[in-house]
Design an enzyme around this catalytic site. Structure first.
Site, short mmCIF file in Angstrom:
data_model
loop_
_atom_site.label_atom_id
_atom_site.label_comp_id
_atom_site.label_asym_id
_atom_site.label_seq_id
_atom_site.Cartn_x
_atom_site.Cartn_y
_atom_site.Cartn_z
N HIS A 194 -7.42 9.60 -2.29
CA HIS A 194 -6.87 9.71 -0.72
C HIS A 194 -7.63 10.47 0.22
CE1 HIS A 194 -2.41 9.19 0.92
NE2 HIS A 194 -3.29 9.32 2.01
N ASP A 244 0.75 -1.28 -0.12
CA ASP A 244 -0.04 -0.08 0.09
C ASP A 244 0.94 1.08 0.10
OD1 ASP A 244 -2.93 1.18 0.77
OD2 ASP A 244 -1.34 2.30 1.77
N ILE A 284 -2.74 -3.17 6.97
CA ILE A 284 -1.92 -2.93 6.14
C ILE A 284 -0.81 -2.36 7.26
CG2 ILE A 284 -2.70 -2.64 3.58
CD1 ILE A 284 -3.09 0.28 4.27
N LYS A 287 2.66 -1.09 8.89
CA LYS A 287 3.90 -0.62 8.38
C LYS A 287 4.89 -0.95 9.41
CE LYS A 287 7.29 2.71 9.12
NZ LYS A 287 7.74 3.36 10.32
N TYR A 291 3.00 9.71 -0.65
CA TYR A 291 3.87 9.22 0.20
C TYR A 291 5.37 9.62 -0.33
CZ TYR A 291 0.30 6.63 2.49
OH TYR A 291 -1.03 6.19 2.98
N LYS A 310 -2.70 5.55 -4.26
CA LYS A 310 -3.65 6.79 -4.12
C LYS A 310 -3.61 7.85 -4.97
CE LYS A 310 -3.76 4.75 0.52
NZ LYS A 310 -2.24 4.75 0.90
N ASN A 365 4.03 -9.63 12.11
CA ASN A 365 2.86 -9.06 11.53
C ASN A 365 2.47 -9.88 10.91
OD1 ASN A 365 3.59 -6.85 13.39
ND2 ASN A 365 4.01 -5.50 11.98
P1 NAP Z 1 0.85 1.66 11.97
O1 NAP Z 1 1.14 0.65 10.94
O2 NAP Z 1 -0.40 1.64 12.84
O3 NAP Z 1 2.04 1.72 13.03
C1 NAP Z 1 3.55 1.67 12.32
C2 NAP Z 1 4.39 2.02 13.82
O4 NAP Z 1 4.05 0.66 14.49
C3 NAP Z 1 5.68 2.12 13.03
O5 NAP Z 1 6.44 2.93 14.13
C4 NAP Z 1 6.24 0.75 13.26
O6 NAP Z 1 7.58 0.95 13.85
C5 NAP Z 1 5.67 0.41 14.54
N1 NAP Z 1 5.14 -1.22 14.53
C6 NAP Z 1 5.11 -2.08 13.49
N2 NAP Z 1 5.11 -3.35 13.89
C7 NAP Z 1 5.22 -3.32 15.02
C8 NAP Z 1 5.25 -4.30 15.93
N3 NAP Z 1 5.03 -5.68 15.54
N4 NAP Z 1 5.58 -4.27 17.23
C9 NAP Z 1 6.03 -3.01 17.83
N5 NAP Z 1 5.82 -1.89 16.71
C10 NAP Z 1 5.61 -2.08 15.78
O7 NAP Z 1 0.87 3.17 11.06
P2 NAP Z 1 0.77 3.70 9.80
O8 NAP Z 1 1.91 3.50 9.08
O9 NAP Z 1 0.20 5.05 9.72
O10 NAP Z 1 -0.49 2.78 9.16
C11 NAP Z 1 -0.36 1.68 8.27
C12 NAP Z 1 -0.44 1.80 6.79
O11 NAP Z 1 -1.92 2.39 6.68
C13 NAP Z 1 0.36 3.00 6.28
O12 NAP Z 1 1.85 2.70 6.26
C14 NAP Z 1 -0.35 3.42 4.98
O13 NAP Z 1 0.16 2.51 3.95
C15 NAP Z 1 -1.53 3.40 5.18
N6 NAP Z 1 -2.00 4.92 5.88
C16 NAP Z 1 -3.14 5.61 5.14
C17 NAP Z 1 -3.83 6.83 5.54
C18 NAP Z 1 -4.58 7.27 4.56
O14 NAP Z 1 -4.91 8.48 4.73
N7 NAP Z 1 -5.40 6.38 3.61
C19 NAP Z 1 -3.07 7.13 6.66
C20 NAP Z 1 -2.06 6.52 7.28
C21 NAP Z 1 -1.70 5.50 7.08
P3 NAP Z 1 8.97 0.25 13.11
O15 NAP Z 1 8.81 0.80 11.43
O16 NAP Z 1 10.17 1.11 13.45
O17 NAP Z 1 8.83 -1.30 13.19
#
Ligand code: NAP
Length: 281
Positions: free
Chosen positions: A106, A43, A225, A227, A48, A73, A237
């Site tokens: 988006h 994704d 999804i 990250k 980005y 997006k 994960n």
């Molecule tokens: P998230 O997945 O909720 O959190 C990512 C954070 O969690 C990072 O700091 C990561 O650190 C940590 N993490 C990941 N796996 C972990 C684990 N097993 N144990 C402990 N910490 C862990 O946040 P997000 O990246 O915002 O959301 C996921 C995806 O959603 C994005 O990458 C993007 O593709 C999408 N997104 C879309 C929108 C939208 O407006 N459509 C907005 C936000 C996000 P490390 O990387 O250091 O492991």
């Protein structure tokens, strides 16, 4: 990998890899590691600024294109269908692909009706397998569906233990729109990874809090999804299909819902102006 079937019959992995906030310079390695770990859904977004790096990882991975599911997006455009088609072409070129699996609006800002008409066209031409939206609140989603031929296959919205979206998920289900979570870990906000309720459930299953959160979402039928830039966490994960949460555990997690965003409300006028007027090349 479990899959979900979208409203146009396209199959999509139930769990994938998000690349938001991974710097361009680190994205090729992260996506390469994620594909090696077993992720097949990637994704990204033009917003980005790392589509090109995602494309490099895809080009080098050796996995048949048909086995991958690539989402990108459309950022808020100036009005008109042509602008959307040009933005799509740029994304495709940066990704080095000749089609994408899922293309999302988006943000629910600007002239997204013309964007949707252009996306319906591109979908009919076969260069996008499924079209959808992101960050649409219920009123915007229903209005878009009421005034167009094709209903979104996906609405990607903030969904995590502190903002659970149960009612909205039910409405989307009735409309044939698949819910996809962004920020499944709330990016660690509210001390998610040390939350006492989630920790207790995790201990019960010999799993991590991250795995419990992803399992809870997948078990609700929410596409996820997460990250991470760390290969150990990427692998962790993915390991959420070998245990099941009980109804009592699901009910305990339900008590964490605050019913509000931990980030910002897409109906807040300040954010509407700020995001709606920002342009991405
Ligand atoms: P998230 O997945 O909720 O959190 C990512 C954070 O969690 C990072 O700091 C990561 O650190 C940590 N993490 C990941 N796996 C972990 C684990 N097993 N144990 C402990 N910490 C862990 O946040 P997000 O990246 O915002 O959301 C996921 C995806 O959603 C994005 O990458 C993007 O593709 C999408 N997104 C879309 C929108 C939208 O407006 N459509 C907005 C936000 C996000 P490390 O990387 O250091 O492991």
């Amino acid at each position: 990998m479990e899959t979900v079937t979208l409203n146009n019959g396209v199959e999509m992995p139930a769990l994938g890899f998000g690349v938001y906030q991974i710097p361009d310079s680190e994205t090729e390695k992260a996506v390469t590691d994620a594909l090696a770990a077993g992720y097949r859904l990637i994704d990204t977004a033009s917003g980005y600024r790392n589509e090109e790096a995602v494309g490099h990882a895809i080009a080098a991975c050796g996995i048949p294109r048909a086995e991958l599911f690539v989402t990108t997006k459309l950022w808020v455009q100036d009005p008109g269908e042509d602008n959307t088609k040009r933005a799509f072409e740029k994304s495709l070129r940066r990704l080095g692909l000749d089609y994408v699996d899922l293309y999302l609006i988006h943000q629910p800002f600007g002239d997204y009706y013309s964007e949707w008409r252009a996306m319906q066209d591109l979908h009919r031409q076969g260069v996008i397998r499924a079209i959808g939206v992101s960050n649409f609140y219920p009123d915007r989603l229903v209005d878009l569906i009421e005034h167009n031929d094709v209903a979104p296959a996906i609405n990607q919205i903030e969904t995590h233990p502190f903002f659970q979206r149960h009612d909205y998920q039910q409405l989307m289900g009735e409309l044939g729109v698949q819910i996809e979570s962004w920020g499944p870990f709330a990016e660690g906000r509210n001390n998610l990874f040390t939350d006492p309720v989630l920790t207790a459930v995790a201990q019960q299953h010999g799993k991590s809090v991250a795995q419990v959160v992803l399992r809870w979402l997948v078990q609700r039928g929410v596409v996820v999804i997460p990250k991470s830039v760390r290969p150990d966490r990427m692998a962790e994960n993915l390991e959420v299909f070998d245990f099941t949460l009980t109804e009592a555990e699901m009910a305990r997690i339900a008590t964490l819902d605050t019913g509000a965003s931990l980030f910002f409300d897409h109906r807040d006028p300040t954010m509407v102006r700020q995001l709606g007027t920002a342009r991405v090349d």
